[in-house]
Design a protein around this motif. Structure first.
Motif, short mmCIF file in Angstrom:
data_model
loop_
_atom_site.label_atom_id
_atom_site.label_comp_id
_atom_site.label_asym_id
_atom_site.label_seq_id
_atom_site.Cartn_x
_atom_site.Cartn_y
_atom_site.Cartn_z
N ILE A 248 63.30 34.96 132.38
CA ILE A 248 61.93 34.47 132.39
C ILE A 248 61.58 34.06 130.97
CG2 ILE A 248 59.49 35.10 132.70
CD1 ILE A 248 60.40 37.15 134.79
N VAL A 249 61.16 32.81 130.82
CA VAL A 249 60.76 32.31 129.50
C VAL A 249 59.24 32.30 129.44
CG1 VAL A 249 60.80 30.33 127.94
CG2 VAL A 249 62.85 30.93 129.26
N VAL A 250 58.70 32.93 128.42
CA VAL A 250 57.25 33.00 128.24
C VAL A 250 56.84 32.01 127.16
CG1 VAL A 250 55.29 34.50 127.69
CG2 VAL A 250 57.31 35.46 128.84
N THR A 251 55.82 31.24 127.45
CA THR A 251 55.29 30.32 126.45
C THR A 251 53.78 30.33 126.52
OG1 THR A 251 55.47 28.07 125.54
CG2 THR A 251 55.27 28.26 127.93
N THR A 252 53.16 29.76 125.51
CA THR A 252 51.72 29.55 125.51
C THR A 252 51.47 28.04 125.44
OG1 THR A 252 51.66 29.77 123.10
CG2 THR A 252 51.23 31.77 124.41
N PRO A 253 50.24 27.59 125.72
CA PRO A 253 49.99 26.13 125.74
C PRO A 253 49.87 25.55 124.34
CG PRO A 253 48.37 27.36 127.05
CD PRO A 253 49.08 28.35 126.20
N GLU A 254 50.82 25.85 123.50
CA GLU A 254 50.85 25.32 122.13
C GLU A 254 52.14 24.55 121.92
OE1 GLU A 254 49.69 28.56 119.23
OE2 GLU A 254 49.99 29.70 121.06
N MET B 236 38.18 24.70 135.97
CA MET B 236 39.12 24.37 134.90
C MET B 236 40.57 24.50 135.33
SD MET B 236 36.96 23.65 132.66
CE MET B 236 35.24 23.99 132.28
N PHE B 237 40.81 25.30 136.34
CA PHE B 237 42.19 25.56 136.71
C PHE B 237 42.65 24.74 137.92
CE2 PHE B 237 42.57 28.19 133.47
CZ PHE B 237 42.55 29.57 133.61
N LYS B 238 41.92 23.70 138.26
CA LYS B 238 42.27 22.97 139.48
C LYS B 238 43.69 22.42 139.42
CE LYS B 238 37.68 21.77 141.13
NZ LYS B 238 36.72 20.70 141.39
N LYS B 239 44.08 21.91 138.27
CA LYS B 239 45.43 21.38 138.16
C LYS B 239 46.46 22.49 138.25
CE LYS B 239 44.43 17.16 135.63
NZ LYS B 239 44.71 16.35 134.43
N MET B 240 46.12 23.68 137.72
CA MET B 240 47.06 24.80 137.81
C MET B 240 47.20 25.25 139.26
SD MET B 240 45.73 26.94 134.58
CE MET B 240 45.20 26.07 133.11
N LYS B 241 46.09 25.23 140.00
CA LYS B 241 46.16 25.60 141.41
C LYS B 241 47.13 24.68 142.15
CE LYS B 241 42.89 26.83 144.00
NZ LYS B 241 41.68 26.85 144.81
N LYS B 242 47.12 23.44 141.74
CA LYS B 242 48.05 22.50 142.36
C LYS B 242 49.49 22.98 142.16
CE LYS B 242 49.59 17.70 141.98
NZ LYS B 242 49.41 16.44 141.23
N ASN C 137 38.65 20.94 126.76
CA ASN C 137 38.39 20.13 125.57
C ASN C 137 39.61 19.31 125.14
OD1 ASN C 137 35.86 21.29 125.53
ND2 ASN C 137 36.40 22.85 124.01
N GLY C 138 40.72 19.52 125.83
CA GLY C 138 41.93 18.80 125.44
C GLY C 138 42.61 19.37 124.22
N ASP C 139 42.28 20.62 123.88
CA ASP C 139 42.84 21.25 122.69
C ASP C 139 44.08 22.08 122.99
OD1 ASP C 139 40.86 20.20 121.04
OD2 ASP C 139 39.48 21.85 121.55
N ALA C 140 44.45 22.18 124.25
CA ALA C 140 45.66 22.91 124.64
C ALA C 140 46.43 22.05 125.64
CB ALA C 140 45.30 24.26 125.27
N ILE C 141 47.72 22.32 125.72
CA ILE C 141 48.58 21.51 126.61
C ILE C 141 48.40 21.97 128.05
CG2 ILE C 141 50.93 20.73 127.03
CD1 ILE C 141 51.61 21.62 124.18
N GLU C 142 48.23 21.03 128.94
CA GLU C 142 48.09 21.35 130.37
C GLU C 142 49.38 21.96 130.91
OE1 GLU C 142 45.56 20.94 132.40
OE2 GLU C 142 44.16 19.60 131.35
N VAL C 143 49.23 22.84 131.88
CA VAL C 143 50.38 23.51 132.47
C VAL C 143 51.35 22.51 133.09
CG1 VAL C 143 51.13 25.10 134.27
CG2 VAL C 143 49.14 25.67 132.88
N ASP C 144 50.80 21.50 133.76
CA ASP C 144 51.70 20.52 134.39
C ASP C 144 52.53 19.77 133.35
OD1 ASP C 144 49.50 19.25 133.43
OD2 ASP C 144 49.16 17.98 135.18
#
Length: 266
Positions: free
Chosen positions: A139-145, A254-260, A182-189
């Motif tokens: 399992i690789v763990v990352t953050t939206p950075e 805010m999480f609609k794309k993540m729900k996808k 705000n577009g300050d973090a990378i989207e999960v997709d």
């Protein structure tokens, strides 16, 4: 025979140890026998997150050097008989253990546990090689950075060269909805597209996770916490369950794309 899963990242500070502690706790909640190994020799922390730091007598290095039996070094969790920890040594360095010794140790633990979770130190040096040696899954763990994603990509490339490890899966940790908005973090997709691995779960940033870790009580124990639900769902997916989507609508959309993406995983 159990499965050994290494939890790794490449970059430090992404919440890897917290992820290990909470997935281990969530698996134990599901009735699984779990042993967690802290392989961050010299910088152990998993014992603190689990609230087991005062019970350590022997450690990983003592076991591989033959200074104690394996069962003497295992610390049983205060809350679950089925959950144990093998702590790292605090006064040694990573060269004190060889990959072949780790593999032998993990193989022995797999005889008694459903899951052996290996908390990997940051970086790609000796500690990484030790942690991966006995793993079946990763399992690789990352953050939206950007820096975290780049380091995750490097680790995934290394893991894909390990023939004994299944294709790694991804946990995106410490997601802050407002920063996404705000577009300050990378989207999960976007992260999933760049790394080209399966998404195992997402965990929102939550101050209660830090508070719980400081108290030695993994947040997975709190059924009301959103982070706890995220970790419990990750554990269920590890067990092969098809987990319903988290209802994150109250997060103001805010999480609609993540729900996808969770839908794709279900």
């Amino acid at each position: 025979m159990g499965e050994a899963i290494v939890i790794t990242s490449g970059k430090g500070g992404v919440g890897k140890t917290t992820t290990t502690a909470n997935i281990g706790t969530a698996l134990a909640l599901n009735g699984k026998r779990v042993c967690m190994i802290d392989t961050d020799i010299g910088l152990r922390n998993l014992d603190v997150v689990m609230g087991l730091e005062n019970r350590i007598i022997y450690d990983l290095v003592d076991v591989v050097k033959g200074d104690c039996k394996l069962h003497q070094a295992l610390i049983k969790d205060k809350r679950f008989d089925s959950l144990s920890l093998l702590p790292a040594a605090q006064s040694k360095d990573k060269s004190a253990v060889k990959p072949s010794q780790m593999k032998k140790l993990v193989d022995e633990l797999k005889q008694d546990y459903d899951y052996v979770l290996i908390d990997c130190p940051a970086g790609i040096e000796q500690g990484y090689k030790n942690a991966v040696a006995g793993a079946d899954q990763a399992i690789v763990v990352t953050t939206p950075e950007k820096s975290s994603v780049r380091d995750a990509d490097r680790i995934i490339g290394l893991l894909e060269k390990e023939n004994h490890v299944s294709p790694p899966r991804l946990v995106v940790n410490r997601i802050r909805p407002q920063m996404l908005k705000n577009g300050d973090a990378i989207e999960v997709d976007e992260i999933v597209a760049v790394l080209a691995v399966d998404l195992l779960g997402i965990v929102a940033d939550d101050d209660d996770v830090i508070k719980a870790s400081n108290e030695g009580q993994p947040i997975a124990l709190d059924p009301k916490s959103r982070a706890s639900i995220a970790y419990r769902n990750i554990a269920r997916r590890i067990n092969g369950e098809s987990v319903p989507l988290l209802n994150l609508e109250e997060e103001k959309g805010m999480f609609k794309k993540m729900k996808k993406f969770f839908g794709m995983r279900a």
